[in-house]
Every structure is written in structure tokens, then in C-alpha cells.
Design an enzyme around this catalytic site. Structure first.
Site, mmCIF file in Angstrom:
data_model
loop_
_atom_site.group_PDB
_atom_site.id
_atom_site.type_symbol
_atom_site.label_atom_id
_atom_site.label_comp_id
_atom_site.label_asym_id
_atom_site.label_seq_id
_atom_site.Cartn_x
_atom_site.Cartn_y
_atom_site.Cartn_z
ATOM 1 N N ASP A 132 1.258 -1.428 -0.063
ATOM 2 C CA ASP A 132 0.146 -0.166 -0.095
ATOM 3 C C ASP A 132 1.029 1.360 -0.347
ATOM 4 O O ASP A 132 2.170 1.819 -0.514
ATOM 5 C CB ASP A 132 -0.978 0.385 1.396
ATOM 6 C CG ASP A 132 -0.314 0.690 2.277
ATOM 7 O OD1 ASP A 132 0.579 -0.131 2.544
ATOM 8 O OD2 ASP A 132 -1.377 0.440 3.826
ATOM 9 N N CYS A 163 2.831 -3.553 3.984
ATOM 10 C CA CYS A 163 2.002 -2.418 4.415
ATOM 11 C C CYS A 163 2.674 -1.776 5.429
ATOM 12 O O CYS A 163 4.147 -1.713 5.517
ATOM 13 C CB CYS A 163 0.383 -2.736 4.724
ATOM 14 S SG CYS A 163 0.238 -3.381 6.012
ATOM 15 N N THR A 201 2.277 -2.030 8.688
ATOM 16 C CA THR A 201 3.126 -2.704 9.706
ATOM 17 C C THR A 201 3.181 -4.868 8.964
ATOM 18 O O THR A 201 4.283 -5.014 9.835
ATOM 19 C CB THR A 201 1.933 -3.174 10.500
ATOM 20 O OG1 THR A 201 0.596 -2.807 10.767
ATOM 21 C CG2 THR A 201 2.138 -1.541 11.950
ATOM 22 N N HIS A 226 8.696 -25.102 8.584
ATOM 23 C CA HIS A 226 7.410 -25.543 8.950
ATOM 24 C C HIS A 226 6.632 -24.761 8.604
ATOM 25 O O HIS A 226 5.323 -26.284 8.490
ATOM 26 C CB HIS A 226 7.659 -25.319 10.504
ATOM 27 C CG HIS A 226 8.535 -25.760 10.970
ATOM 28 N ND1 HIS A 226 9.070 -25.698 12.376
ATOM 29 C CD2 HIS A 226 10.298 -26.564 11.101
ATOM 30 C CE1 HIS A 226 10.925 -25.628 12.812
ATOM 31 N NE2 HIS A 226 10.817 -26.618 11.877
ATOM 32 N N HIS A 232 5.350 -31.819 9.996
ATOM 33 C CA HIS A 232 5.132 -30.572 9.277
ATOM 34 C C HIS A 232 3.647 -31.078 9.118
ATOM 35 O O HIS A 232 2.636 -30.119 8.656
ATOM 36 C CB HIS A 232 6.126 -29.498 9.350
ATOM 37 C CG HIS A 232 6.540 -29.015 9.763
ATOM 38 N ND1 HIS A 232 6.707 -28.555 11.176
ATOM 39 C CD2 HIS A 232 8.584 -29.746 9.418
ATOM 40 C CE1 HIS A 232 8.115 -28.953 12.174
ATOM 41 N NE2 HIS A 232 8.691 -29.120 10.977
HETATM 42 C C1 RB5 Z 1 -1.974 2.273 6.684
HETATM 43 O O1 RB5 Z 1 -1.453 3.323 6.758
HETATM 44 C C2 RB5 Z 1 -1.517 1.107 7.759
HETATM 45 O O2 RB5 Z 1 -2.852 1.355 8.218
HETATM 46 C C3 RB5 Z 1 -1.260 0.003 6.920
HETATM 47 O O3 RB5 Z 1 0.140 0.428 5.538
HETATM 48 C C4 RB5 Z 1 -1.023 -1.024 7.664
HETATM 49 O O4 RB5 Z 1 -0.222 -0.519 8.577
HETATM 50 C C5 RB5 Z 1 -2.297 -1.505 7.866
HETATM 51 O O5 RB5 Z 1 -1.857 -3.480 8.936
#
Ligand code: RB5
Length: 148
Positions: free
Chosen positions: A8, A65, A67, A98, A133
Site C-alpha cells: 500500500d 504495508c 506494519t 515448518h 509438519h
Molecule cells: C496505512 O496507514 C496502514 O494502516 C497500513 O499500511 C497497515 O499498517 C495496516 O495494517
């Protein structure tokens, strides 16, 4: 290998670095992520990349993204997808060995580019060990089948 990469708006720069790195390893990279900083919705990208992996159009998928979590949640809703969020290379290796993970996710706001390269290298270069596994992977598939 043929590897899809999706992201994203939070991960445009890291995606470009990782796409170059993976193609430099000799793999074919299919970039379906955004290349714009304009706000967008990570589930669309996670689903599209996951569908390509589930359909066998590509061998593996890389998702980025902010996180790594949101895009991985969307991908894991697609049957046949096993996507793990990794912030270091040991987990990246073990989810292949695994869990037979076919996608990996990480966060551009969490890991720097050098660490991300190590994570991706560990993921791509590791192989599923099978054996004990496999039973657990089969159990995960059974969970999917029990869903409506
Ligand atoms: C975008 O601001 C953020 O929410 C997205 O990139 C991600 O971290 C969501 O899990």
C-alpha cells in the site's frame, strides 16, 4: 521463481528496494502494488496478490504495508494462503520450513531496508521440510474446509 509483490501507500519506497533486490537474485518479480504515495486500501492488494499465489500463477508472494499485519490478514482470508508477518530472518526461514508459508509480510514502518532484504532472502531460500509438519498444514486446510 516467479514472485508477486504488493504494497500500500505506506510501503512504496521499501517495495521498490525489495523488488530490485529480488530481481537481482534472479527471480521474476511481478509488482502489483501501488507506486503512489496517495492513500489506498491494503486489503485490495493483499487479496489480489493472494489470489495469484493460490491460483499457482506465481510461486511466492511478498506483502508490505505499514506494519505488515493488515495486508497479511487480507491475504490469509484466501483459501490456500499461509502468510506470516516477520520482523526478522529466523521467523522468515521457519515459516517456510515448518509452516510451508507461501507469502510473507512485513512492515515498512517496522523494519529498515537492510533487515527487510535479509528477511526476504531467508524466506525465498528456505524450503518446506515436510514430514511431521505436513500433518499440521493439512489440519490448517481442514480448518478452511470447515468454514462456510
Ligand atoms: C496505512 O496507514 C496502514 O494502516 C497500513 O499500511 C497497515 O499498517 C495496516 O495494517
Amino acid at each position: 521463481m516467479k514472485i508477486v509483490i504488493a504494497n500500500d501507500h505506506a510501503a512504496v519506497e521499501l517495495k521498490q528496494i525489495i523488488a530490485s533486490y529480488v530481481s537481482g537474485m534472479g527471480h521474476e518479480v511481478i509488482n502489483i502494488g501501488t507506486d503512489s504515495d496517495a492513500s489506498c486500501n491494503y486489503p485490495e492488494y493483499g487479496e489480489k496478490a493472494a489470489n495469484m499465489v493460490a491460483a499457482g500463477e506465481v510461486d511466492l508472494g511478498i506483502l508490505i504495508c505499514g506494519t505488515g499485519v493488515g495486508i497479511s490478514l487480507a491475504a490469509n482470508k484466501v483459501h490456500g494462503i499461509r502468510c506470516g508477518v516477520c520482523s526478522e530472518p529466523v521467523t522468515a526461514r521457519l515459516i517456510r520450513q515448518h509452516n510451508n508459508a507461501n507469502m510473507i509480510a512485513f512492515g515498512a514502518r517496522i523494519v529498515g531496508s537492510e533487515l527487510a532484504k535479509e528477511i526476504v532472502k531467508a524466506f525465498i531460500e528456505s524450503e518446506f521440510e515436510g514430514g511431521r509438519h505436513q500433518l499440521r498444514i493439512d489440519m490448517i486446510t481442514e480448518v478452511e474446509k470447515r468454514q462456510k
